[in-house]
Design a protein around this motif. Structure first.
Motif, PDB file in Angstrom:
ATOM      1  N   VAL A  45       0.838  -1.199   0.000  1.00 16.70           N
ATOM      2  CA  VAL A  45       0.000   0.000   0.000  1.00 16.70           C
ATOM      3  C   VAL A  45       0.875   1.251   0.000  1.00 16.70           C
ATOM      4  O   VAL A  45       1.700   1.443   0.898  1.00 16.70           O
ATOM      5  CB  VAL A  45      -0.928   0.021   1.231  1.00 16.70           C
ATOM      6  CG1 VAL A  45      -1.805   1.274   1.207  1.00 16.70           C
ATOM      7  CG2 VAL A  45      -1.778  -1.238   1.276  1.00 16.70           C
ATOM      8  N   ASP A  46       0.696   2.085  -0.987  1.00 18.80           N
ATOM      9  CA  ASP A  46       1.476   3.323  -1.082  1.00 18.80           C
ATOM     10  C   ASP A  46       0.909   4.396  -0.152  1.00 18.80           C
ATOM     11  O   ASP A  46      -0.301   4.482   0.073  1.00 18.80           O
ATOM     12  CB  ASP A  46       1.459   3.857  -2.514  1.00 18.80           C
ATOM     13  CG  ASP A  46       2.221   2.959  -3.479  1.00 18.80           C
ATOM     14  OD1 ASP A  46       3.180   2.299  -3.024  1.00 18.80           O
ATOM     15  OD2 ASP A  46       1.847   2.917  -4.659  1.00 18.80           O
ATOM     16  N   GLY A  47       1.797   5.211   0.358  1.00 19.64           N
ATOM     17  CA  GLY A  47       1.382   6.425   1.051  1.00 19.64           C
ATOM     18  C   GLY A  47       0.847   6.241   2.457  1.00 19.64           C
ATOM     19  O   GLY A  47       0.096   7.100   2.943  1.00 19.64           O
ATOM     20  N   ILE A  48       1.204   5.158   3.135  1.00 24.92           N
ATOM     21  CA  ILE A  48       0.783   5.027   4.538  1.00 24.92           C
ATOM     22  C   ILE A  48       1.536   6.067   5.355  1.00 24.92           C
ATOM     23  O   ILE A  48       2.767   6.094   5.372  1.00 24.92           O
ATOM     24  CB  ILE A  48       1.036   3.609   5.077  1.00 24.92           C
ATOM     25  CG1 ILE A  48       0.054   2.624   4.418  1.00 24.92           C
ATOM     26  CG2 ILE A  48       0.891   3.570   6.601  1.00 24.92           C
ATOM     27  CD1 ILE A  48       0.191   1.199   4.892  1.00 24.92           C
ATOM     28  N   ARG A  49       0.790   6.898   6.026  1.00 28.06           N
ATOM     29  CA  ARG A  49       1.387   8.036   6.729  1.00 28.06           C
ATOM     30  C   ARG A  49       1.693   7.741   8.191  1.00 28.06           C
ATOM     31  O   ARG A  49       2.624   8.312   8.771  1.00 28.06           O
ATOM     32  CB  ARG A  49       0.431   9.225   6.636  1.00 28.06           C
ATOM     33  CG  ARG A  49       0.985  10.535   7.165  1.00 28.06           C
ATOM     34  CD  ARG A  49       0.040  11.663   6.845  1.00 28.06           C
ATOM     35  NE  ARG A  49       0.496  12.915   7.426  1.00 28.06           N
ATOM     36  CZ  ARG A  49      -0.202  14.043   7.374  1.00 28.06           C
ATOM     37  NH1 ARG A  49      -1.373  14.054   6.759  1.00 28.06           N
ATOM     38  NH2 ARG A  49       0.255  15.142   7.932  1.00 28.06           N
ATOM     39  N   LEU A  50       0.902   6.860   8.784  1.00 28.52           N
ATOM     40  CA  LEU A  50       1.071   6.563  10.203  1.00 28.52           C
ATOM     41  C   LEU A  50       0.987   5.063  10.435  1.00 28.52           C
ATOM     42  O   LEU A  50       0.081   4.402   9.932  1.00 28.52           O
ATOM     43  CB  LEU A  50      -0.021   7.269  11.018  1.00 28.52           C
ATOM     44  CG  LEU A  50      -0.093   6.945  12.516  1.00 28.52           C
ATOM     45  CD1 LEU A  50       1.137   7.500  13.238  1.00 28.52           C
ATOM     46  CD2 LEU A  50      -1.368   7.514  13.130  1.00 28.52           C
ATOM     47  N   VAL A  51       1.931   4.533  11.212  1.00 26.15           N
ATOM     48  CA  VAL A  51       1.905   3.136  11.622  1.00 26.15           C
ATOM     49  C   VAL A  51       1.723   3.106  13.136  1.00 26.15           C
ATOM     50  O   VAL A  51       2.575   3.607  13.882  1.00 26.15           O
ATOM     51  CB  VAL A  51       3.201   2.395  11.241  1.00 26.15           C
ATOM     52  CG1 VAL A  51       3.131   0.944  11.710  1.00 26.15           C
ATOM     53  CG2 VAL A  51       3.440   2.468   9.744  1.00 26.15           C
ATOM     54  N   LEU A  52       0.608   2.560  13.589  1.00 22.54           N
ATOM     55  CA  LEU A  52       0.346   2.397  15.013  1.00 22.54           C
ATOM     56  C   LEU A  52       0.729   0.966  15.359  1.00 22.54           C
ATOM     57  O   LEU A  52       0.045   0.020  14.968  1.00 22.54           O
ATOM     58  CB  LEU A  52      -1.124   2.677  15.316  1.00 22.54           C
ATOM     59  CG  LEU A  52      -1.523   2.836  16.781  1.00 22.54           C
ATOM     60  CD1 LEU A  52      -0.694   3.917  17.456  1.00 22.54           C
ATOM     61  CD2 LEU A  52      -3.006   3.169  16.893  1.00 22.54           C
ATOM     62  N   LEU A  53       1.815   0.786  16.091  1.00 18.01           N
ATOM     63  CA  LEU A  53       2.504  -0.500  16.167  1.00 18.01           C
ATOM     64  C   LEU A  53       2.567  -1.057  17.582  1.00 18.01           C
ATOM     65  O   LEU A  53       3.097  -0.417  18.494  1.00 18.01           O
ATOM     66  CB  LEU A  53       3.929  -0.311  15.631  1.00 18.01           C
ATOM     67  CG  LEU A  53       4.822  -1.526  15.513  1.00 18.01           C
ATOM     68  CD1 LEU A  53       4.319  -2.465  14.420  1.00 18.01           C
ATOM     69  CD2 LEU A  53       6.258  -1.082  15.196  1.00 18.01           C
ATOM     70  N   ASP A  54       2.034  -2.257  17.760  1.00 18.96           N
ATOM     71  CA  ASP A  54       2.158  -2.982  19.027  1.00 18.96           C
ATOM     72  C   ASP A  54       3.501  -3.719  19.030  1.00 18.96           C
ATOM     73  O   ASP A  54       3.836  -4.416  18.073  1.00 18.96           O
ATOM     74  CB  ASP A  54       1.001  -3.977  19.164  1.00 18.96           C
ATOM     75  CG  ASP A  54       1.087  -4.816  20.430  1.00 18.96           C
ATOM     76  OD1 ASP A  54       1.786  -4.391  21.369  1.00 18.96           O
ATOM     77  OD2 ASP A  54       0.461  -5.883  20.478  1.00 18.96           O
ATOM     78  N   LEU A  55       4.258  -3.569  20.117  1.00 21.63           N
ATOM     79  CA  LEU A  55       5.588  -4.162  20.164  1.00 21.63           C
ATOM     80  C   LEU A  55       5.577  -5.646  20.501  1.00 21.63           C
ATOM     81  O   LEU A  55       6.593  -6.324  20.365  1.00 21.63           O
ATOM     82  CB  LEU A  55       6.454  -3.430  21.194  1.00 21.63           C
ATOM     83  CG  LEU A  55       6.775  -1.968  20.889  1.00 21.63           C
ATOM     84  CD1 LEU A  55       7.672  -1.391  21.979  1.00 21.63           C
ATOM     85  CD2 LEU A  55       7.432  -1.812  19.521  1.00 21.63           C
ATOM     86  N   ARG A  56       4.438  -6.162  20.951  1.00 21.99           N
ATOM     87  CA  ARG A  56       4.384  -7.558  21.406  1.00 21.99           C
ATOM     88  C   ARG A  56       3.738  -8.510  20.401  1.00 21.99           C
ATOM     89  O   ARG A  56       3.405  -9.628  20.739  1.00 21.99           O
ATOM     90  CB  ARG A  56       3.620  -7.619  22.735  1.00 21.99           C
ATOM     91  CG  ARG A  56       4.276  -6.836  23.872  1.00 21.99           C
ATOM     92  CD  ARG A  56       5.633  -7.406  24.227  1.00 21.99           C
ATOM     93  NE  ARG A  56       6.304  -6.647  25.275  1.00 21.99           N
ATOM     94  CZ  ARG A  56       6.191  -6.897  26.570  1.00 21.99           C
ATOM     95  NH1 ARG A  56       5.400  -7.880  26.967  1.00 21.99           N
ATOM     96  NH2 ARG A  56       6.847  -6.181  27.450  1.00 21.99           N
ATOM     97  N   MET A  57       3.549  -8.080  19.179  1.00 24.74           N
ATOM     98  CA  MET A  57       2.908  -8.945  18.192  1.00 24.74           C
ATOM     99  C   MET A  57       3.888  -9.997  17.679  1.00 24.74           C
ATOM    100  O   MET A  57       5.108  -9.838  17.808  1.00 24.74           O
ATOM    101  CB  MET A  57       2.376  -8.115  17.019  1.00 24.74           C
ATOM    102  CG  MET A  57       3.446  -7.507  16.147  1.00 24.74           C
ATOM    103  SD  MET A  57       2.758  -6.728  14.680  1.00 24.74           S
ATOM    104  CE  MET A  57       1.668  -5.552  15.419  1.00 24.74           C
ATOM    105  N   PRO A  58       3.390 -11.110  17.116  1.00 21.01           N
ATOM    106  CA  PRO A  58       4.260 -12.176  16.603  1.00 21.01           C
ATOM    107  C   PRO A  58       5.269 -11.653  15.585  1.00 21.01           C
ATOM    108  O   PRO A  58       4.933 -10.892  14.681  1.00 21.01           O
ATOM    109  CB  PRO A  58       3.266 -13.142  15.932  1.00 21.01           C
ATOM    110  CG  PRO A  58       1.988 -12.933  16.686  1.00 21.01           C
ATOM    111  CD  PRO A  58       1.953 -11.457  16.997  1.00 21.01           C
ATOM    112  N   GLY A  59       6.520 -12.068  15.759  1.00 16.46           N
ATOM    113  CA  GLY A  59       7.580 -11.701  14.827  1.00 16.46           C
ATOM    114  C   GLY A  59       8.180 -10.339  15.072  1.00 16.46           C
ATOM    115  O   GLY A  59       9.113  -9.933  14.364  1.00 16.46           O
ATOM    116  N   MET A  60       7.687  -9.613  16.081  1.00 12.28           N
ATOM    117  CA  MET A  60       8.124  -8.246  16.317  1.00 12.28           C
ATOM    118  C   MET A  60       9.151  -8.171  17.436  1.00 12.28           C
ATOM    119  O   MET A  60       8.962  -8.748  18.508  1.00 12.28           O
ATOM    120  CB  MET A  60       6.917  -7.379  16.681  1.00 12.28           C
ATOM    121  CG  MET A  60       7.245  -5.946  17.080  1.00 12.28           C
ATOM    122  SD  MET A  60       7.868  -4.992  15.672  1.00 12.28           S
ATOM    123  CE  MET A  60       8.533  -3.552  16.522  1.00 12.28           C
ATOM    124  N   THR A  61      10.266  -7.502  17.179  1.00 14.14           N
ATOM    125  CA  THR A  61      11.218  -7.145  18.223  1.00 14.14           C
ATOM    126  C   THR A  61      11.538  -5.666  18.070  1.00 14.14           C
ATOM    127  O   THR A  61      11.585  -5.146  16.948  1.00 14.14           O
ATOM    128  CB  THR A  61      12.527  -7.949  18.123  1.00 14.14           C
ATOM    129  OG1 THR A  61      13.203  -7.618  16.898  1.00 14.14           O
ATOM    130  CG2 THR A  61      12.251  -9.442  18.182  1.00 14.14           C
TER     131      THR A  61
END
Length: 209
Positions: A45-61
Motif C-alpha cells: 500500500v502506497d502512502g501510509i502516513r502513520l503506523v500504530l505499532l504494538d511491540l508484542r505482536m508475533p515476529g516483532m522485536t
C-alpha cells in the motif's frame, strides 16, 4: 490519510478503528496482526502516513522491527502502542526511530490528541517518562536549590494533563480549580520551559531523551 493499525488482538483493532477514522475527513485504516503482515502491507500500500505499532505482536522485536520499518519506509511516522510504560523500553523505541510512544491505558481522546501531534511532525512520550528523565535536569524539574526554572508539583500535574490532550476547562475540572487558575499555571510553565504554546510544551518532554 492512510493508517496501518498493527496489533495481534482483533478486539483491540476493532476498538481503535472508529477512533482512528476521526483523525481526518478521509481516512483509510489497514490492519496487520503480525510483523510480517506489517511489512507486507507497507510494501503493498502506497502512502501510509502513520503506523500504530504494538511491540508484542508475533515476529516483532524492538531492536529489529523499528529499524526495518524506518529503513524501508522512512516517510511513515511510527507510533508505538503498548501496555508497557517502562522508561527503558520507551527510550529504546524512541531511539530506534519511533515518533511516539502511546500507553494503551490512555483515553481515546488523549490518544487521538497524541496521534495528531505525531502526524503533525511532533514527537510524543507518556508522562511516565517526564517523571523520571533520562538524564538529570534539575533546573526543569525542581531541584533542591529551588531554581526559579523548576516546575512545581502543581505545574507538573497540569503539564501531564495537557499532554493527555485535555483542554483547560477539563484540566480545571479534573484538579477542582478554576480555569483562570489553570491558565495562570500554564503561563508559568511556558515561561519556565522557554516555550510559547501548548504544542511546544508537549514537545518539551523530549529534552529527557
Amino acid at each position: 490519510m492512510r493508517i496501518l493499525l498493527a496489533d495481534d488482538h482483533v478486539m483491540v483493532r476493532d476498538g481503535l478503528r472508529p477512533f482512528l477514522m476521526q483523525l481526518a475527513e478521509s481516512t483509510e485504516v489497514y490492519e496487520a496482526g503480525s510483523f510480517d503482515e506489517v511489512l507486507e502491507t507497507l510494501d503493498r500500500v502506497d502512502g501510509i502516513r502513520l503506523v500504530l505499532l504494538d511491540l508484542r505482536m508475533p515476529g516483532m522485536t524492538v531492536a529489529q522491527g523499528l529499524p526495518a520499518i524506518r529503513e524501508r519506509h522512512p516517510l511513515a511516522r511510527i507510533a508505538v502502542l503498548s501496555a508497557v510504560t517502562e522508561r527503558k523500553q520507551i527510550l529504546e523505541a524512541m531511539g530506534l526511530g519511533a515518533a511516539g510512544y502511546i500507553p494503551k491505558r490512555l483515553s481515546a481522546q488523549a490518544m487521538l490528541s497524541a496521534l495528531r501531534l505525531i502526524i503533525a511532525g511532533e514527537r510524543y512520550v507518556p508522562a511516565a517518562l517526564l517523571e523520571e528523565p533520562a538524564r538529570p535536569a534539575p533546573s526543569l524539574y525542581g531541584a533542591p536549590d529551588n531554581s526559579e526554572r523548576g516546575l512545581t508539583a502543581r505545574e507538573r500535574e497540569i503539564l501531564d494533563l495537557l499532554r493527555e490532550g485535555l483542554p483547560n476547562k477539563l484540566i480545571a475540572r479534573r484538579l477542582n480549580v478554576s480555569e483562570v487558575t489553570v491558565k495562570s499555571h500554564l503561563c508559568h510553565v511556558f515561561r519556565k520551559l522557554g516555550v510559547q504554546n501548548r504544542v511546544q510544551a508537549a514537545r518539551f518532554t523530549m529534552a529527557a531523551e
